[in-house]
Scaffold this active site. Sequence first.
Site, PDB file in Angstrom:
ATOM      1  N   ASP A 198       0.826  -1.211   0.000  1.00  0.00           N
ATOM      2  CA  ASP A 198       0.000   0.000   0.000  1.00  0.00           C
ATOM      3  C   ASP A 198       0.860   1.260   0.000  1.00  0.00           C
ATOM      4  O   ASP A 198       0.434   2.324  -0.451  1.00  0.00           O
ATOM      5  CB  ASP A 198      -0.933   0.024   1.223  1.00  0.00           C
ATOM      6  CG  ASP A 198      -2.034  -1.033   1.128  1.00  0.00           C
ATOM      7  OD1 ASP A 198      -2.232  -1.588   0.029  1.00  0.00           O
ATOM      8  OD2 ASP A 198      -2.688  -1.290   2.155  1.00  0.00           O
ATOM      9  N   GLU A 231      17.196 -19.326   2.484  1.00  0.00           N
ATOM     10  CA  GLU A 231      18.347 -19.090   3.373  1.00  0.00           C
ATOM     11  C   GLU A 231      18.299 -19.969   4.607  1.00  0.00           C
ATOM     12  O   GLU A 231      18.920 -19.647   5.617  1.00  0.00           O
ATOM     13  CB  GLU A 231      18.428 -17.599   3.754  1.00  0.00           C
ATOM     14  CG  GLU A 231      17.136 -16.993   4.284  1.00  0.00           C
ATOM     15  CD  GLU A 231      17.234 -15.488   4.574  1.00  0.00           C
ATOM     16  OE1 GLU A 231      18.318 -14.908   4.489  1.00  0.00           O
ATOM     17  OE2 GLU A 231      16.186 -14.913   4.911  1.00  0.00           O
TER      18      GLU A 231
HETATM   19  C1  3PY Z   1      21.532 -12.909   4.172  1.00  0.00           C
HETATM   20  O1  3PY Z   1      22.656 -12.898   3.671  1.00  0.00           O
HETATM   21  O2  3PY Z   1      21.135 -13.761   4.983  1.00  0.00           O
HETATM   22  C2  3PY Z   1      20.604 -11.871   3.800  1.00  0.00           C
HETATM   23  O3  3PY Z   1      19.477 -11.907   4.231  1.00  0.00           O
HETATM   24  C3  3PY Z   1      21.109 -10.799   2.877  1.00  0.00           C
HETATM   25  O4  3PY Z   1      20.197  -9.830   2.633  1.00  0.00           O
HETATM   26 MG    MG Z   2      19.123 -13.323   5.712  1.00  0.00          MG
END
Ligand code: 3PY
Ligand code: MG
Length: 263
Positions: A85, A147
């Site tokens: 938004d 990640e």
């Molecule tokens: C990482 O390297 O874990 C990140 O989130 C980079 O933005």
């Molecule tokens: Mg990260």
Amino acid sequence: MRENQLRKKLAAGQPIINGWLAIPSSYSAEVMGHQGFDSITVDLQHGMIGIDAALPMFQALSSTPAVPLARVPGNDPAQIMRLLDTGAYGIICPMISTVDDAACFVSSCRYPPRGQRSFGPARALLYGGADYYPGADHEILALGMIETQAGLDHLDAILDIEGLDGIYIGPNDLALALGCVPRSESDEKVVIDAIAHIRERAKAHGKIAGIFCSSGEAAGRRIAEGFQMVTPGNEVALMSSAAKAAIAAARGAAPAVSAGNGY
Ligand code: 3PY
Ligand code: MG
């Protein structure tokens, strides 16, 4: 509705060079937006930025050619919808580890019937145009961060989620998840292999492969490997290394090794 230039560039095979903002300042945002980045991400996860600071930063970015993106603090539908938004043309969501994570994230970015985004585009109308709805579902980019170990384990199923435009690797968290020291450019084989695997799987699914990098040189290497979206450090790192280099030059000393590259 204003077109998302990132989609056009990606379709034309052009890599996206993305800037990254951690300082809660509209002036920093404006300066960075004028430097030639294709997009700029306002980082509300690890940047020192809340929603109240993000709003003037998005307003400042509107006066530049950079496409405004946000990294949200977490996979929270309310936060994601609020940043959309505010005018974000794409969301980078941390820690996408399961199919449910990915489905919930994408759903937050899309209006019914595709998703659960609540209607109230506020400033997004001013940036995107009066015809923001229904174009938003197409123009807004949804990028999930891979990640975690679970994210790796469920990678193909995550990439299968319709509406997820791509993935964005957090190399620091990924290294940690794999038992290594958090670094944007790890030399550990297990991290190098995981990054290559994620990139290849994203490509195989026809989705965007993005990654955070430690420098312009590192970002260039990632593009050569096949990444379509790279972030050459954040503005704190760029400012710090430029300051160190200037001080070293004034002292006639060798440039100091950079203290870090951001995250
Ligand atoms: C990482 O390297 O874990 C990140 O989130 C980079 O933005
Ligand atoms: Mg990260």
